[in-house]
Each structure stands twice: as structure tokens, then as C-alpha cells.
Design an enzyme around this catalytic site. Structure first.
Site, short mmCIF file in Angstrom:
data_model
loop_
_atom_site.label_atom_id
_atom_site.label_comp_id
_atom_site.label_asym_id
_atom_site.label_seq_id
_atom_site.Cartn_x
_atom_site.Cartn_y
_atom_site.Cartn_z
N THR A 94 10.44 28.07 -17.25
CA THR A 94 10.23 28.41 -15.84
C THR A 94 10.30 29.92 -15.65
OG1 THR A 94 11.19 26.30 -15.24
CG2 THR A 94 11.02 27.93 -13.50
N LYS A 115 33.67 30.45 -12.32
CA LYS A 115 34.55 31.58 -12.02
C LYS A 115 34.03 32.91 -12.58
CE LYS A 115 37.39 29.07 -9.78
NZ LYS A 115 37.09 28.96 -8.38
N ARG A 141 17.00 30.22 -9.94
CA ARG A 141 17.27 28.94 -10.60
C ARG A 141 18.78 28.82 -10.66
NH1 ARG A 141 15.73 25.15 -14.78
NH2 ARG A 141 13.70 25.27 -13.79
N HIS A 167 12.57 21.39 -6.79
CA HIS A 167 11.86 22.33 -7.64
C HIS A 167 10.44 22.41 -7.08
CE1 HIS A 167 10.80 24.74 -10.93
NE2 HIS A 167 11.00 23.94 -11.95
#
Lengths: 319, 431
Positions: free
Chosen positions: A58, A85, A107, A137
């Protein structure tokens, strides 16, 4: 169409807007067929590909689309989202804003991340959802629609047309598939009839808001629906040992595309897969490499469609 | 402490009376009382209710003082009309020993805005493995009677059985956070048609209902009382209704947010709406409201759960569960019970004061408004309309912001001390 600021969900697209983007994509496909595959349209615009998840396919598809429109491209692989985190989505977005990004292609592993980015006020640029968790998507749905349209109507006579009356069967892990969600929305918008074939474990517990007819028997569905296109979904490896289905062999046998099912398709029906494929699991090599298969067309169409999306969102700002 | 005389208050039963207070006690309730040297509160048009008791508050101290402290949480509680709150055990360190619960109690006394009643953890460190020292907490100065691993379910059936049995020795109660853990792994919102669209992992109603069903049967088997925290589904209501009809000693609470908000709000992906158990459907909201009216649900408890900005201003999946509730609970009760025309102020007094005090075995809270009772009172202006904005909590995860809710707390009297006067929070607590 020019009022479209972001592309977050296939729901953002009216029928006219969707057909508009597909028509622009036809023009872009013409550019991509030329020796010099480049337009000056986005010169001076900065587009950031912000990828919190690895997805080389992608990412390079967007990157190519951006470069062919002459945008300045930055790839930002944000390893470790705030989920683990690391740097938070907010800090990353504000950093990109400070650098003057005109558009962010995102993404992210969390559903809704693109919408959060667009609505948060952290960033002014256009946001393109390149896949958010198990939500949507939308550019994949556009490129799939584009691929169906070209195959069914022919390259020269697609412009201006929807997918009215066409029947599309989507097979596999609908529950976790952003491709299935976006496709179900966009295909309906364009007038197609959508069918899901999947084990009951891989369908949402209440799918009543998703406009698609449900089947549990792949062979019966093929015989009954006589689809114009069959779209196979990827089975993610993390589903294999989570009791969604007994074994890979059983999945392949019951829900996979193989030579027999390929032979049951009507002539000219499309066999689609968003990639990357698990050959031998949801699709056999024979099927994947058959003339019905549009898998590589989907890849090249992806570039044209993403050029069209970026053009639609960014080029209109000039006016 | 100064003497108080409240003039022309409307009591829960609809009658109008004056209420005289000397020190910590109500000394007289009746028409045309005259007291010399008393501060006069004109309560014309105000409804007088026994001070509210929250059975489910997260005060975050010790350990998470960035979100809330016992002082700021107590202030928020007083502003919401509360005179007692039960401080949930999921602090750091966890409230699983006599030492920690006594510290929480002491900090509550120092704050002086409400009775801070510590809840004890059922298991050591909330880990669901071995019982915490329930007896030591019960006999400590904090006199713990409510035990809960809230935030986590006591999912081990044997451990739950033992806990239910053990607390009988001191008339305790286990408050269960009903959530089957395996059925809710990675769960983000109510499992239903909205989660299917949003691609957020579902938290199915059955994960709550199956635990409630198990626990009411366990309570029956061992002859204990069990309390169900934050009931959120129509199915849970049916199970509790069945259990009560069978004579099982079960009580149940509902939060203000589950009475008002639905999973449709998740469409914004704004994590201010992320809470555990999750916001459910409109059908669930209606079932919970009906159950609060008919007595199947005993109390409203806030599950006030403050979180810092960074825990909410992020993608949904990364965000913390929980929302504020102390300062809107009375408004939601008024809307659901009074303004709906389905019940009345005496029911509000039950669900926000008498019943939670009874479940927590707090003798000096939730009393009738009568001579001899401790002077814990809340005076509500039922005609007020509030557009919800800020609050006295240290945190701002407030899903009601911008909504217009009925009613406002005009005065809160905590053990004879005015923590709220004319809608203004007192600058200091009771000495």
C-alpha cells in the site's frame, strides 16, 4: 466532488463523487500507460505517508501515485504507535502539521485512527485513510470498483458508469476485514449487489447494518448468485489458532477458491484478491494465476486510483 | 458548627416543611420552625433529599493523583449532592490491606467534603488469584463492608464462591464487575450492529449476563448477598428480576451514562464515550430505565472514572475506559424518575441515598429526613436547566459536555456543614 476534504470511509463518497474519482482514475491510467508517467499537478505539495503498520504494497502504491503527480513525498514509518506506548498519534500529527504537510496518507492498526486524525484539530491537511484497523480501506474499494468496471465494460467504455446490477461475492474473514467493509459500502453506492460467504465465526455478530446477503455455503452461493466478480479475503495468521475455524486444511477446502470453484464461475467473471495472498489457503495457485484473476491489474489500478484520490483532494485547492 | 434552618423545603413525599439542624444533627422537621442564631436557607421551590451516597467512585488516590485526588473527587461529589462515596479499590497500591484502606479513609476525613468509604479489593492486587485480607479491612478503622475487584471481574467461580461466603462473617457484600474475561478479550465497545460497522472489537452482552447468572446462583447456594456493579444490558435486568423473584439476596446498580447514552456515540471515535461496560443500545437504555423505576435495579451509582487528557485524546483503541459522573447523577435520576412522570422524588431518595447506604451498611447516611438523623441533605432546584460544561473533578473526560440536563444542586449539607451553598462549592471542607 470538489468539497471532499478527506477520504476516511467509503461512506464519504456519493455515487457521483465515486464515479467522478473512477473517471479521473481512467485519465490517470492513460498517463500511466505513457512513456513519461508524470503530471505536474501536485508540484509544491507535500504528502506524508504515515504508516503505523507495515504495508509495503500500500505504501509504495501511494508513493508512486504521489510521485507521478509531482508531489514532494515523505515516508514516515511510525514504529510503535501510542498503543504500544511509543510516540502518540497526536504528537506525530502535530509534528507533521508543523512541517507543513498538505496531505497525510495514514495506515494505522486502530479502527477510527484516520477519522480521529481528521477531526482532532491536530492537523489541517487532507487525510487519506490507507487502512484503519478492522474498519475501512476506501482506496482499496475504489481500485476494486475500478478494476471491475474496466473488465466488465471494457477500458474505453467505462467512463461515467456505475456497477449497476453487477453481483459481487466477497469470501472469507469479513469480521476483521477493512477491505470487505469498504467494498460493501462502495459497491452498494455504485449499484452492485453484495454477497458475503464466510464461516459464521468470521461474520460480525450483528451485520444488519452492512448491506450484503450472507451465505455459509460457497458452492451454493456461486451456483445461486452467478457472480460477476468473486473477491477473496486474506486470512491473517493470527486467526489461525484462535478457534475461528478448525484448521487451515478445512478452511481451504470449505472456503477457499480452487480449480473446481473457478470452473463454476461464469465466463469472464473476475477473481479478485487485495493481496498479499496466502497461496494454498484462501486461493490455490491455479486460481490465482488463471485468466479470471485480476490480482495484478488491481495492483496497477491501485496507482491510478490513488492518483485520482490525491488529485481530487489536493488539486482542487488551487481554484 | 453553626445551626441551620432550612425554610419551606419540599420533602421527598411532597409535603413542605422546615428543617432545623444543630451541629451534626437534624433536630426538628415541621412547619414554621423558628431557631435563634441559625443560618437561614430559603428552600422555597427546592426539593430536600437525604444526602446522596455513591457506591461506586474512583478517586484515584493513592497512585493516580494526576487524574483525581481524594480532595478533588470529594469536592466533585459534594458539588453533585453527595455526602458519601465508596472509593473503589483499584488504586496503586491497591486497597487490599487494612493499611491502605485506613489511609484512604484518613485522607477523606482531611478533605472533609463527604464520607470517603473505602471499598476493599476482593483479591490481592486485583489479580484474581487469592483472597485479600477481607477480615482485616472489615475490622480496620475504615470498617470496610463492600469488597470489589472493580475494573476486573472475579471470574474464578471458586474464588467468587469463597469470597461470598467469607464476608458473611461481618455482613459484607461482594460487588461484582460482571465481565467474562475470555469473551471480552480486546473488547472496545458494545458488540452489535454499530461495532460491526466501526470495526471495533465487540463486548457482547452475554459476557456480562453469564457472570451475573452464575453469581446470583452462587449467592443463592451459599446464602450470601451479592451486588452487581454497573448493570448495562436488558438481559442482565431479566436475570436480576428472576433472581429477586426467587428470593436471592442480590442488589444491582446502574450508572447515569447507561441510563442516557448509547453505542451510536462511538461513531465519532471520540474516546470520551469509551467506558467499561460499554454504552449499549437504546433498547438496553429503556430496559434499564424501566428496571430502575420498578425496583429491579436498586441504585444509581456513578462509576465516576477520571482520566487525564492524554488517556482520552488519542485513537479509540489506545484510550482508557471510563467517564465522569458525580456531578450529573442527580440530573439523570431526575430525568429518568421524575420528569419522565414514571416515578417520584421518594424513588430518587431511595436510589441515590437510602439503598446505597443500606447496601454499604452506612448507618449515618441515607437516613430519613427526620429529627435525630445525621444532617446529610441535598437540596435540588428541579426547575433549573443546566448546559453541562466543566466540573470540579481534576479530569475532563466528560461525555455530557454540551448536553442540557434538568435540575441543579443548590445546597449540600454534609454532617451539618454546607459543602455547597447556593450552587457554590465551599472553599474548605468540614474541619
Amino acid at each position: 466532488m470538489s468539497q471532499l476534504k478527506h477520504l476516511l470511509s467509503a461512506n464519504d463518497l456519493s455515487r457521483d463523487a465515486a464515479i467522478g474519482i473512477l473517471d479521473v482514475a481512467e485519465e490517470m491510467a492513460g498517463v500511466n500507460a505513457r512513456a513519461i508517467k508524470k503530471l505536474p499537478t501536485l508540484q509544491g505539495k507535500t504528502v506524508v505517508n504515515l504508516f503505523f503498520e507495515d504495508s509495503t504494497r500500500t505504501r509504495i502504491s501511494f508513493e508512486l501515485a504521489e510521485k507521478r503527480l509531482s508531489a514532494d513525498v515523505i515516508n514516515f514509518a511510525a514504529k510503535g504507535s501510542s498503543v504500544s506506548k511509543g510516540e502518540s498519534l497526536k504528537d506525530t500529527a502535530q509534528t507533521l502539521e508543523a512541517m507543513g504537510a498538505d496531505a497525510v496518507v495514514i495506515r494505522h492498526g486502530a479502527s477510527g485512527a484516520a477519522q480521529k486524525l481528521a477531526q482532532s484539530g491536530w492537523i489541517d491537511g487532507a487525510i487519506v485513510n490507507a487502512g484503519d484497523g478492522t474498519h475501512e480501506h476506501p482506496t482499496q474499494a475504489l481500485l476494486d470498483a475500478f478494476t471491475i468496471r474496466r473488465r466488465v465494460y471494457g477500458v474505453g467504455s467505462s467512463a461515467g458508469r456505475g456497477l449497476d446490477g453487477l453481483k459481487v461475492v466477497i469470501v472469507g474473514d469479513v469480521l476483521h476485514s477493512r477491505v470487505a467493509r469498504s467494498n460493501a459500502i462502495l459497491l452498494n453506492t455504485l449499484g452492485a449487489e453484495v454477497h458475503f460467504v464466510a464461516p459464521p465465526t468470521l461474520i460480525p455478530a450483528d451485520a444488519s447494518n452492512i448491506k450484503a446477503k450472507l451465505h455459509y455455503d460457497f458452492d451454493a452461493a456461486l451456483a445461486e448468485v452467478k457472480p460477476d466478480a468473486v473477491m477473496m479475503l486474506r486470512i491473517q495468521s493470527e486467526r489461525m489458532n484462535a478457534s475461528y475455524f478448525p484448521s487451515e486444511r478445512e478452511y481451504s477446502r470449505v472456503w477457499g477458491m480452487n480449480s473446481e470453484r473457478l470452473a463454476a464461475l461464469k465466463p469472464g467473471a473476475l477473481l479478485m484478491h487485495p493481496g498479499p495472498m496466502n497461496r494454498g489457503l484462501e486461493i490455490t495457485a491455479t486460481a490465482a494465476d488463471s485468466p479470471n484473476s485480476t490480482i495484478l491489474e488491481q495492483v496497477s489500478n491501485g496507482v491510478s486510483v490513488r492518483m485520482a484520490v490525491l488529485y481530487t483532494l489536493l488539486a482542487t485547492e488551487r481554484n | 458548627m453553626a445551626n441551620l434552618i432550612i425554610k419551606n423545603a419540599t420533602l421527598p413525599n411532597g409535603s413542605v416543611a422546615d428543617i432545623a439542624i444543630a451541629g451534626e444533627q437534624i433536630t426538628a422537621v415541621g412547619p414554621n420552625l423558628t431557631v435563634t442564631d441559625a443560618t437561614v436557607i430559603d428552600a422555597t421551590g427546592l426539593v430536600a433529599l437525604p444526602g446522596f451516597v455513591d457506591l461506586h467512585t474512583h478517586l484515584r488516590e493513592p497512585g493516580f493523583e494526576g487524574s483525581e485526588t481524594i480532595l478533588t473527587g470529594s469536592q466533585s461529589a459534594a458539588a453533585g449532592g453527595f455526602t458519601a462515596v465508596h472509593a473503589m479499590a483499584n488504586t496503586s497500591p491497591v486497597q487490599d490491606t487494612a493499611g491502605v484502606v485506613e489511609q484512604v479513609r484518613t485522607l477523606g476525613l482531611e478533605a472533609g467534603y463527604v464520607d470517603v468509604v473505602p471499598v476493599g479489593a476482593v483479591t490481592v492486587g486485583l489479580e484474581g488469584k487469592q483472597l485479600a485480607e477481607l477480615g482485616a479491612m472489615a475490622s480496620s478503622k475504615a470498617r470496610v463492608r463492600v469488597f470489589s475487584d472493580d475494573g476486573k471481574c472475579v471470574s474464578d467461580p471458586v474464588l467468587m464462591r469463597r469470597a461470598l461466603e467469607y464476608v458473611k462473617a461481618f455482613d459484607g457484600v461482594i460487588a461484582q464487575h460482571a465481565q467474562e474475561p475470555r469473551l471480552t478479550e480486546g473488547a472496545q465497545m458494545n458488540e452489535g450492529k454499530v461495532s460491526a460497522e466501526l470495526g471495533l472489537t465487540g463486548w457482547p452482552a452475554v459476557a456480562e449476563e453469564s457472570i451475573i447468572a452464575r453469581d446470583v446462583l452462587l449467592a443463592e447456594h451459599v446464602g450470601s448477598r451479592v451486588h452487581i456493579c454497573h448493570l448495562s444490558t436488558a438481559g442482565s435486568v431479566e436475570i436480576v428480576r428472576w433472581a429477586k423473584a426467587k428470593g436471592i439476596n442480590v442488589t444491582a446498580e446502574v450508572t447515569p451514562h447507561h441510563l442516557l447514552l448509547t453505542d451510536e456515540l462511538a461513531r465519532s471515535y471520540d474516546a470520551v464515550y469509551k467506558v467499561n461496560p460499554p454504552l449499549r443500545t437504546q433498547e438496553d437504555v429503556l430496559a434499564l430505565r424501566a428496571a430502575l423505576v420498578d425496583g429491579t435495579i436498586d441504585i444509581i451509582a456513578t462509576d465516576h472514572a477520571p482520566h487525564p487528557i492524554e488517556s482520552k485524546d488519542c485513537e479509540w483503541q489506545a484510550a482508557a475506559f471510563g467517564m465522569l459522573g458525580l456531578e450529573i447523577a442527580a440530573s439523570v435520576a431526575q430525568e429518568v424518575l421524575v420528569d419522565s412522570g414514571k416515578s417520584d422524588w421518594s424513588r430518587v431518595a431511595q436510589v441515590l441515598s437510602h439503598n446505597p447506604a443500606q447496601i454499604g451498611r452506612l448507618g449515618e447516611q441515607g437516613q430519613e429526613i427526620a429529627a435525630g438523623s445525621v444532617a446529610n441533605l441535598t437540596l435540588i432546584d428541579p426547575t433549573a436547566k443546566r448546559v453541562i460544561d466543566g466540573s470540579h473533578s481534576k479530569s475532563d473526560n466528560n461525555p455530557y459536555r454540551g448536553l442540557t440536563l434538568p435540575g441543579a444542586v443548590a445546597h449540600t449539607i454534609y454532617r451539618g456543614y454546607q459543602t455547597v451553598a447556593n450552587g457554590q462549592l465551599a472553599e474548605t471542607g468540614r474541619a
